[in-house]
Design a protein around this motif. Structure first.
Motif, PDB file in Angstrom:
ATOM      1  N   VAL A 127       0.823  -1.205   0.000  1.00 59.15           N
ATOM      2  CA  VAL A 127       0.000   0.000   0.000  1.00 59.15           C
ATOM      3  C   VAL A 127       0.858   1.257   0.000  1.00 59.15           C
ATOM      4  O   VAL A 127       0.604   2.209  -0.757  1.00 59.15           O
ATOM      5  N   GLN A 128       1.898   1.302   0.824  1.00 56.59           N
ATOM      6  CA  GLN A 128       2.706   2.512   0.924  1.00 56.59           C
ATOM      7  C   GLN A 128       3.439   2.797  -0.380  1.00 56.59           C
ATOM      8  O   GLN A 128       3.611   3.966  -0.760  1.00 56.59           O
ATOM      9  N   GLU A 129       3.890   1.762  -1.075  1.00 60.52           N
ATOM     10  CA  GLU A 129       4.548   1.982  -2.364  1.00 60.52           C
ATOM     11  C   GLU A 129       3.586   2.617  -3.368  1.00 60.52           C
ATOM     12  O   GLU A 129       3.985   3.488  -4.157  1.00 60.52           O
ATOM     13  N   LEU A 130       2.335   2.206  -3.332  1.00 59.43           N
ATOM     14  CA  LEU A 130       1.331   2.785  -4.230  1.00 59.43           C
ATOM     15  C   LEU A 130       1.087   4.248  -3.879  1.00 59.43           C
ATOM     16  O   LEU A 130       0.997   5.109  -4.764  1.00 59.43           O
ATOM     17  N   VAL A 131       1.007   4.542  -2.590  1.00 57.53           N
ATOM     18  CA  VAL A 131       0.835   5.925  -2.148  1.00 57.53           C
ATOM     19  C   VAL A 131       2.044   6.766  -2.543  1.00 57.53           C
ATOM     20  O   VAL A 131       1.905   7.887  -3.069  1.00 57.53           O
ATOM     21  N   ASP A 132       3.242   6.241  -2.327  1.00 60.94           N
ATOM     22  CA  ASP A 132       4.463   6.983  -2.648  1.00 60.94           C
ATOM     23  C   ASP A 132       4.528   7.308  -4.130  1.00 60.94           C
ATOM     24  O   ASP A 132       4.933   8.420  -4.514  1.00 60.94           O
ATOM     25  N   TRP A 133       4.161   6.355  -4.967  1.00 59.22           N
ATOM     26  CA  TRP A 133       4.178   6.628  -6.418  1.00 59.22           C
ATOM     27  C   TRP A 133       3.201   7.736  -6.762  1.00 59.22           C
ATOM     28  O   TRP A 133       3.534   8.648  -7.536  1.00 59.22           O
ATOM     29  N   ALA A 134       1.991   7.667  -6.206  1.00 58.67           N
ATOM     30  CA  ALA A 134       0.987   8.689  -6.495  1.00 58.67           C
ATOM     31  C   ALA A 134       1.476  10.074  -6.066  1.00 58.67           C
ATOM     32  O   ALA A 134       1.283  11.069  -6.778  1.00 58.67           O
ATOM     33  N   GLU A 135       2.137  10.141  -4.916  1.00 60.71           N
ATOM     34  CA  GLU A 135       2.650  11.413  -4.423  1.00 60.71           C
ATOM     35  C   GLU A 135       3.790  11.940  -5.285  1.00 60.71           C
ATOM     36  O   GLU A 135       3.920  13.142  -5.512  1.00 60.71           O
ATOM     37  N   ARG A 136       4.598  11.030  -5.802  1.00 59.63           N
ATOM     38  CA  ARG A 136       5.819  11.412  -6.523  1.00 59.63           C
ATOM     39  C   ARG A 136       5.593  11.631  -8.016  1.00 59.63           C
ATOM     40  O   ARG A 136       6.169  12.539  -8.617  1.00 59.63           O
ATOM     41  N   ALA A 137       4.756  10.804  -8.605  1.00 58.44           N
ATOM     42  CA  ALA A 137       4.784  10.698 -10.065  1.00 58.44           C
ATOM     43  C   ALA A 137       3.574  11.256 -10.786  1.00 58.44           C
ATOM     44  O   ALA A 137       3.612  11.421 -12.006  1.00 58.44           O
ATOM     45  N   ALA A 138       2.487  11.530 -10.086  1.00 64.13           N
ATOM     46  CA  ALA A 138       1.279  11.907 -10.818  1.00 64.13           C
ATOM     47  C   ALA A 138       0.562  13.058 -10.142  1.00 64.13           C
ATOM     48  O   ALA A 138       0.586  13.206  -8.922  1.00 64.13           O
ATOM     49  N   PHE A 156     -11.361   3.177  -8.173  1.00 59.10           N
ATOM     50  CA  PHE A 156     -11.519   4.366  -7.342  1.00 59.10           C
ATOM     51  C   PHE A 156     -10.777   5.540  -7.971  1.00 59.10           C
ATOM     52  O   PHE A 156      -9.628   5.400  -8.390  1.00 59.10           O
ATOM     53  N   VAL A 157     -11.434   6.697  -7.998  1.00 58.36           N
ATOM     54  CA  VAL A 157     -10.787   7.951  -8.378  1.00 58.36           C
ATOM     55  C   VAL A 157     -10.396   8.645  -7.080  1.00 58.36           C
ATOM     56  O   VAL A 157     -11.255   8.961  -6.249  1.00 58.36           O
ATOM     57  N   CYS A 158      -9.097   8.872  -6.893  1.00 57.85           N
ATOM     58  CA  CYS A 158      -8.567   9.316  -5.601  1.00 57.85           C
ATOM     59  C   CYS A 158      -7.983  10.722  -5.702  1.00 57.85           C
ATOM     60  O   CYS A 158      -7.181  11.002  -6.595  1.00 57.85           O
ATOM     61  N   ALA A 159      -8.363  11.583  -4.740  1.00 58.38           N
ATOM     62  CA  ALA A 159      -7.969  12.990  -4.792  1.00 58.38           C
ATOM     63  C   ALA A 159      -6.729  13.303  -3.974  1.00 58.38           C
ATOM     64  O   ALA A 159      -6.173  14.398  -4.096  1.00 58.38           O
ATOM     65  N   ASP A 160      -6.300  12.377  -3.106  1.00 54.71           N
ATOM     66  CA  ASP A 160      -5.119  12.646  -2.285  1.00 54.71           C
ATOM     67  C   ASP A 160      -4.538  11.328  -1.779  1.00 54.71           C
ATOM     68  O   ASP A 160      -5.063  10.247  -2.049  1.00 54.71           O
ATOM     69  N   ALA A 161      -3.465  11.438  -1.003  1.00 58.20           N
ATOM     70  CA  ALA A 161      -2.756  10.244  -0.544  1.00 58.20           C
ATOM     71  C   ALA A 161      -3.625   9.369   0.354  1.00 58.20           C
ATOM     72  O   ALA A 161      -3.560   8.132   0.285  1.00 58.20           O
ATOM     73  N   ASP A 162      -4.432   9.991   1.212  1.00 58.15           N
ATOM     74  CA  ASP A 162      -5.286   9.202   2.096  1.00 58.15           C
ATOM     75  C   ASP A 162      -6.287   8.372   1.297  1.00 58.15           C
ATOM     76  O   ASP A 162      -6.560   7.212   1.633  1.00 58.15           O
ATOM     77  N   GLU A 163      -6.837   8.968   0.249  1.00 60.10           N
ATOM     78  CA  GLU A 163      -7.790   8.219  -0.578  1.00 60.10           C
ATOM     79  C   GLU A 163      -7.095   7.097  -1.347  1.00 60.10           C
ATOM     80  O   GLU A 163      -7.666   6.017  -1.525  1.00 60.10           O
ATOM     81  N   VAL A 164      -5.874   7.325  -1.795  1.00 63.35           N
ATOM     82  CA  VAL A 164      -5.106   6.253  -2.443  1.00 63.35           C
ATOM     83  C   VAL A 164      -4.888   5.111  -1.461  1.00 63.35           C
ATOM     84  O   VAL A 164      -5.056   3.937  -1.797  1.00 63.35           O
ATOM     85  N   ARG A 165      -4.515   5.444  -0.241  1.00 65.15           N
ATOM     86  CA  ARG A 165      -4.253   4.421   0.777  1.00 65.15           C
ATOM     87  C   ARG A 165      -5.520   3.594   1.044  1.00 65.15           C
ATOM     88  O   ARG A 165      -5.476   2.363   1.079  1.00 65.15           O
ATOM     89  N   THR A 166      -6.648   4.273   1.198  1.00 58.94           N
ATOM     90  CA  THR A 166      -7.908   3.573   1.452  1.00 58.94           C
ATOM     91  C   THR A 166      -8.299   2.688   0.272  1.00 58.94           C
ATOM     92  O   THR A 166      -8.713   1.528   0.448  1.00 58.94           O
ATOM     93  N   ALA A 167      -8.153   3.224  -0.936  1.00 56.95           N
ATOM     94  CA  ALA A 167      -8.516   2.454  -2.125  1.00 56.95           C
ATOM     95  C   ALA A 167      -7.600   1.255  -2.312  1.00 56.95           C
ATOM     96  O   ALA A 167      -8.057   0.151  -2.623  1.00 56.95           O
ATOM     97  N   ALA A 168      -6.304   1.448  -2.123  1.00 62.61           N
ATOM     98  CA  ALA A 168      -5.354   0.348  -2.291  1.00 62.61           C
ATOM     99  C   ALA A 168      -5.636  -0.763  -1.288  1.00 62.61           C
ATOM    100  O   ALA A 168      -5.587  -1.949  -1.629  1.00 62.61           O
ATOM    101  N   ARG A 169      -5.932  -0.382  -0.041  1.00 64.61           N
ATOM    102  CA  ARG A 169      -6.279  -1.398   0.953  1.00 64.61           C
ATOM    103  C   ARG A 169      -7.536  -2.149   0.552  1.00 64.61           C
ATOM    104  O   ARG A 169      -7.634  -3.373   0.732  1.00 64.61           O
ATOM    105  N   ALA A 170      -8.521  -1.426   0.009  1.00 63.05           N
ATOM    106  CA  ALA A 170      -9.765  -2.076  -0.407  1.00 63.05           C
ATOM    107  C   ALA A 170      -9.514  -3.079  -1.524  1.00 63.05           C
ATOM    108  O   ALA A 170     -10.056  -4.192  -1.516  1.00 63.05           O
ATOM    109  N   VAL A 171      -8.689  -2.702  -2.498  1.00 58.11           N
ATOM    110  CA  VAL A 171      -8.386  -3.617  -3.601  1.00 58.11           C
ATOM    111  C   VAL A 171      -7.627  -4.830  -3.096  1.00 58.11           C
ATOM    112  O   VAL A 171      -7.972  -5.988  -3.392  1.00 58.11           O
TER     113      VAL A 171
END
Length: 416
Positions: A127-138, A156-171
């Motif tokens: 999950v953290q790697e997915l969040v880190d990529w979103a923060e760094r690359a897009a 999921f369409v995610c607007a920030d890091a917290d939403e990415v984290r929640t979505a990644a955990r859900a997947v």
């Protein structure tokens, strides 16, 4: 003799089309039990149902029928159909790029390698790697989804890091609608622009365009982007020609030589970009409806391309459909929850009585559960509208929206 692998949902339209061309069919079930997320295929039209255990055994059983064609009836059967068709020596897309036709990460990377415009992306089981990529690359928003699902499942369409984290955990804590465990999740840059569908049938790498449709979706507060309706474009209407040219290049890159395809494409300011493509017929398939509005349908043309490729190449390859009036496929949503006791026949009759309603599929059987819509598989109905003017179609669509939650008679779940 033809073989259909996992003929769920719209795959039900294929056996009668092959029968009309003079072919019988055998069904192959890729899993030990039918997938619970979809209605089980009707096995009545088939000579046999073979439950797949290993490739050698399935090939041996199928060889006795001397099949001339093997294809997927729905998404989960794509890779097995590629393997079986290759092993049986019939027309095939082969196994070389089979995984790229199912795995969305490989799919997009294959297009990138071919020089096609596409999303930036990253996959991981962390999950953290997915969040880190979103923060760094897009730039936000970004999209998080499974690698091998469909129908808007866990997208999921995610607007920030917290939403990415929640979505990644859900997947990563769930299975796909095809009962496959999500060991990795995919995060992609958000493609800005309207979304379209391009449906085709191929034979020997030459293609016929069955339809280009524009999606209308609705973003929920949860970040889920649900289907509302899609309308048919004229084949010569912008941006249809550019979308078709892009999808043709994408299919070539993915090694699609034979069979139907259902591609979803977003028209970004930089040009078309693939969301995904399925090597099977479209989920909104209704042969009579598509015949009426587009002069042909994917199921009939798939059977023709498989059994009479010479005629398909002479009459259809390199050509496109002809729009015959306005057409909309409506996918109804709900916020209701409970157990369906049945349908209110008076409401269903009113829907059928609307001037432009061509057909209607009730998606929930008595005893089934209705739940708030988050994807295609939790939508409640599919309604096909066809008329002379878009104003008439839109009028009836508004009435459908007024009636949709009165179609089913529902009792609350126990405990509610």
């Amino acid at each position: 003799m033809v073989v259909l692998v996992d003929a769920y949902t719209s795959g039900k339209y294929l056996p009668p089309e092959f029968a009309a061309q003079g072919a019988e069919a055998v069904h192959v079930q890729s899993t030990p039990e039918f997938m619970p997320s979809m209605p089980a295929p009707d096995l009545g039209p088939y000579l046999a149902n073979i439950v797949h255990e290993d490739v050698d055994t399935t090939v041996e059983l199928l060889a006795k029928y001397e099949p001339v064609y093997v294809m997927a009836g729905q998404e989960p059967g794509v890779t097995l159909a590629d393997t079986l068709s290759e092993r049986l020596g019939v027309p095939t897309n082969g196994t070389l790029r089979s995984e790229a036709r199912r795995d969305k990460y490989r799919m997009i990377e294959t297009l990138r390698a071919a020089g096609l415009h596409c999303a930036e992306q990253f996959k991981s089981g962390d999950v953290q790697e997915l969040v880190d990529w979103a923060e760094r690359a897009a730039d936000y928003p970004v999209v998080v989804k499974p690698l091998k699902s469909a129908a808007g499942d866990s997208v999921f369409v995610c607007a920030d890091a917290d939403e990415v984290r929640t979505a990644a955990r859900a997947v990563l804590s769930s299975d796909t609608i095809y009962c496959e465990t999500n060991r990795e999740a995919l995060v992609q840059s958000y493609l800005r622009g309207p979304e379209y569908v391009v449906d085709m049938v191929s034979s020997g790498g030459r293609r016929y365009v069955c339809g280009v449709w524009m999606y209308h979706k609705r973003l929920l507060p949860s970040g889920r982007n649900i289907y509302d309706r899609e309308h048919l474009l004229d084949a010569a209407e912008d941006p249809a020609p550019a979308l078709v040219a892009y999808v043709d290049r994408a299919l070539t890159a993915l090694g699609v030589e034979h069979g139907p395809t259902h591609a979803e494409v977003i028209l970004t300011p930089q040009g078309p970009a693939l969301v995904e493509v399925g090597s099977r017929i479209a989920g909104n398939m209704h042969p009579g409806f598509h015949d009426a509005c587009a002069g042909g349908n994917q199921a009939t043309l798939t059977a023709l391309a498989a059994l009479d490729p010479g005629r398909f190449l002479a009459e259809y390859a390199g050509r496109s459909y002809t729009k015959r009036g306005e057409a909309v496929c409506s996918t109804t949503s709900t916020t209701l929850s409970g157990v369906v006791e049945g349908a209110d026949e008076r409401v269903v009759a009113e829907l059928f009585g609307l001037d432009t309603v061509f057909g209607l599929n009730l998606k929930i059987e008595p005893g089934g559960r209705i739940r708030p819509t988050v994807d295609l598989y939790t939508s409640t109905m599919r309604i096909f509208l066809h008329g002379g003017t878009m104003a008439a179609v839109q009028r009836d669509h508004r009435r459908i929206e007024e009636l949709k939650d009165r179609v089913y008679r529902i009792r609350p779940d126990e405990g509610e």
